[in-house]
Design a protein around this motif. Sequence first.
Motif, short mmCIF file in Angstrom:
data_model
loop_
_atom_site.label_atom_id
_atom_site.label_comp_id
_atom_site.label_asym_id
_atom_site.label_seq_id
_atom_site.Cartn_x
_atom_site.Cartn_y
_atom_site.Cartn_z
N LYS A 124 3.83 -24.32 -51.65
CA LYS A 124 2.50 -24.80 -51.52
C LYS A 124 1.95 -24.57 -49.93
CE LYS A 124 4.10 -28.88 -54.11
NZ LYS A 124 4.29 -30.11 -54.13
N GLY A 125 1.77 -23.20 -49.80
CA GLY A 125 1.14 -22.74 -48.69
C GLY A 125 2.01 -22.72 -47.18
N VAL A 126 3.14 -23.15 -47.19
CA VAL A 126 3.95 -23.04 -45.82
C VAL A 126 5.23 -22.29 -46.24
CG1 VAL A 126 5.21 -24.83 -44.52
CG2 VAL A 126 2.86 -25.30 -45.42
N VAL A 127 5.78 -21.71 -45.05
CA VAL A 127 6.98 -21.04 -45.12
C VAL A 127 8.01 -22.08 -44.87
CG1 VAL A 127 8.41 -19.38 -43.88
CG2 VAL A 127 5.86 -18.85 -44.30
N ASP A 128 8.89 -22.24 -46.00
CA ASP A 128 9.69 -23.36 -45.92
C ASP A 128 11.15 -23.13 -45.10
OD1 ASP A 128 11.07 -25.85 -46.73
OD2 ASP A 128 10.94 -25.43 -48.81
N PHE A 129 11.69 -21.87 -45.48
CA PHE A 129 12.74 -21.63 -44.57
C PHE A 129 13.07 -20.28 -45.20
CE2 PHE A 129 14.15 -23.46 -48.43
CZ PHE A 129 15.40 -22.46 -49.32
N LEU A 130 13.87 -19.57 -44.19
CA LEU A 130 14.29 -18.15 -44.16
C LEU A 130 15.90 -17.88 -44.43
CD1 LEU A 130 11.43 -17.72 -43.10
CD2 LEU A 130 12.43 -15.81 -41.93
#
Length: 250
Positions: free
Chosen positions: A204-210
């Motif tokens: 939803k338009g956000v980098v959640d995690f890597l």
Amino acid sequence: METTYTKPDKPLGQRAYGSIPHLPGSRRGPADKGMSDQQARLLTEKTRDKHDLITVQEKLDGSNVAVANIGGEIVALIRAGYRADGSNYEQHHHFARWVDSHRPRFAALLQPGERVSGEWLMEAHGTRYNLPHEPFVAFDILTGNARAMAADVASRCAAVEIITPRVIHVGGALSIEAMLAILEPSGHGALEDVEGAVWRMERKGVVDFLGKYVRPEKVDGKYLNGVGGIEREPIYNWHPSPANVRGMAH
């Protein structure tokens, strides 16, 4: 007369880049952290729903560095957040000079308060490269700890001709086995096995995690002087000769 040591400051007031947790089976050093089983499953087995978007990129093996726009000043940094021109390592001084010679590109790329983090591939660490491009590869644009979306990083960097990592996959979950099957050949001229890949979960338009995976057989820093107590001459993937500097200038 007694002299006092003044610790250099961090222009950002923090590290330039944090650590990415490892997926199960990835080669980890003593200080490296693994990611939760739940997050690993989302990246490699099954996403939550249609809002999850995963980008997998080739992992590069150099020195993690950054370029920041601090109040309109373009500043070259090492990963720990200190100025690159104050580093104990020669390659970081070359990075600082390279950034200075490409200042207009970074000024066009970055708004005040933003920084671009990437890999400085001048000197071989654990992988040698026959670089088909300049020695800096950008993988993140950050404001504080907030990351820009992968597509935005790629398009913004492309606009100023800054290289980004080869994209292996965009879409749903990708297993480690499937990644390894499509990892080679390197998009950056690796002369040995590519060390692994980085997964980016966006939602939803956000980098959640890597998350990242490094081959278990990878030997960190095997070409660097002093690693394992062995004296070595540096091996350069790119060297700042007058011809290279002229060829890379924009």
